[in-house]
Scaffold this active site. Structure first.
Site, PDB file in Angstrom:
ATOM      1  N   PRO A   7       0.129   7.195   1.607  1.00  8.22           N
ATOM      2  CA  PRO A   7      -0.301   5.982   0.884  1.00  8.22           C
ATOM      3  C   PRO A   7      -1.820   5.819   0.890  1.00  8.22           C
ATOM      4  CG  PRO A   7       1.540   5.493   2.331  1.00  8.22           C
ATOM      5  CD  PRO A   7       1.104   6.887   2.671  1.00  8.22           C
ATOM      6  N   LEU A   8      -2.334   5.389  -0.251  1.00  8.52           N
ATOM      7  CA  LEU A   8      -3.768   5.099  -0.374  1.00  8.52           C
ATOM      8  C   LEU A   8      -3.978   3.625  -0.002  1.00  8.52           C
ATOM      9  CD1 LEU A   8      -4.536   7.018  -3.686  1.00  8.52           C
ATOM     10  CD2 LEU A   8      -4.759   7.817  -1.310  1.00  8.52           C
ATOM     11  N   HIS A   9      -3.915   3.372   1.310  1.00  6.35           N
ATOM     12  CA  HIS A   9      -3.938   1.990   1.799  1.00  6.35           C
ATOM     13  C   HIS A   9      -5.223   1.259   1.412  1.00  6.35           C
ATOM     14  CE1 HIS A   9      -0.463   2.991   4.306  1.00  6.35           C
ATOM     15  NE2 HIS A   9      -1.145   3.974   4.871  1.00  6.35           N
ATOM     16  N   ASP A  10      -6.351   1.796   1.850  1.00  2.00           N
ATOM     17  CA  ASP A  10      -7.603   1.036   1.784  1.00  2.00           C
ATOM     18  C   ASP A  10      -8.163   0.851   0.380  1.00  2.00           C
ATOM     19  OD1 ASP A  10      -7.650   0.519   4.521  1.00  2.00           O
ATOM     20  OD2 ASP A  10      -8.577   2.448   4.954  1.00  2.00           O
ATOM     21  N   THR A  48       0.819  -1.219   0.000  1.00  5.77           N
ATOM     22  CA  THR A  48       0.000   0.000   0.000  1.00  5.77           C
ATOM     23  C   THR A  48       0.852   1.268   0.000  1.00  5.77           C
ATOM     24  OG1 THR A  48      -0.208   0.084   2.424  1.00  5.77           O
ATOM     25  CG2 THR A  48      -1.855  -1.197   1.216  1.00  5.77           C
TER      26      THR A  48
END
Length: 293
Positions: free
Chosen positions: A232-235, A194
């Protein structure tokens, strides 16, 4: 890329919100409910935010079901410094159209028992408390989950809570341990992947033009760290893997969850778990933009 029935278990949260907007707007997910958990912020805030996202897109048909207000055995971790006191970085959204009802583990059990076995996936964006409670109290229903795709953990990279622990697992390590020990079809997307998915200024501007895209652009802008690139664009990676697994390199690793020294850290251990360890970043960002548009 076919439509799947999904339950989104979430603690919105800026990147959660972008992931939910993508799932609702892309047309590739049959979202049957948003279950909420305390994580990034308290349960009242995360539940309200889930309702606000549904109100923005005019989806009163999708229920919000409030879940666990506390981890199984530890104090909560507050992430207001990153997500803002409202969880959404001050981005203006309408108020929920409906009052949350039920209790998430009970509601999930009812949905899973009613649906055909393994026809409903669970997309887990926050701590795994609700899933652990489902396993504890409704094991027969939990076994009917199709895929359980989880944003959580870190394998070879450094942690963002402890030296080797990631927030979702550190927030409720006992829940993470229970879920990984269960006989479920689990795929983890850890920080190792991520952290590679970030948005620049031009990308964010390109999202504007639809309700979902403009809201996502505002949310990602609130998630910028240095003025040039987002955190960060984790989801959203959870939705992207559910929709296009070919964009990810998934391998089986044998792990366990540290419950003592660095709670939530993934250690070498006996549990075979599918873990995403690589991603086609350009293709993933393109798919995310297309879904928001």
């Amino acid at each position: 890329m076919t439509s799947r029935s999904v339950i989104i278990d979430t603690d919105p949260g800026l990147d959660d919100a972008v992931a939910i907007l993508f799932a609702l707007n892309s047309g590739h997910f049959d979202v049957i409910g948003l279950t909420t958990v305390a994580g990034n912020l308290g349960i009242d805030v995360t539940t309200r935010n889930a309702g606000r996202l549904l109100a923005l897109l005019g989806r009163p048909d999708i229920p919000v079901i409030s879940g666990a207000a506390d981890p199984l055995a530890r104090p909560s971790i507050d992430e207001a410094a990153i997500h803002g006191n409202d969880g959404l970085g001050g981005v203006a959204l309408p108020e929920p159209l409906a009052i949350p009802h039920g209790y998430a583990p009970f509601w999930m059990a009812d949905q899973l028992r009613t649906a055909r076995a393994r026809s409903v996936d669970v997309l887990a964006l926050g701590p795994l408390t609700n899933i652990a409670l489902l396993l504890r109290d409704h094991a027969d229903a939990a076994r009917r989950i199709g895929r359980l795709i989880v944003m959580g953990g870190v394998v070879t990279d450094k942690g963002n809570v402890g030296p080797r622990s990631e927030f979702n697992f550190a927030a409720d390590p006992e829940a993470a341990d229970a879920v990984l020990r269960a006989d479920l079809d689990v795929t983890l997307i850890p920080l190792d992947v991520t952290r590679k998915v970030r948005a620049g200024l031009d990308y964010v501007q390109s999202l504007r033009g639809t309700i979902a895209g403009t809201a996502a652009a505002d949310l990602i802008s609130a998630y910028f760290q240095d003025g040039r690139e987002s955190r960060p664009l984790h989801d959203p990676c959870v939705m992207l893997l559910a929709l296009a697994p070919e964009l990810f390199e998934v391998e089986t690793r044998h792990v366990s969850v540290d419950l003592r020294d660095d709670p939530g850290a993934l250690l070498e251990g006996p549990l075979p778990v599918k873990i995403a360890m690589g991603i086609d970043v350009a293709a993933a960002l393109k798919l995310l933009a297309n879904g928001l548009a």
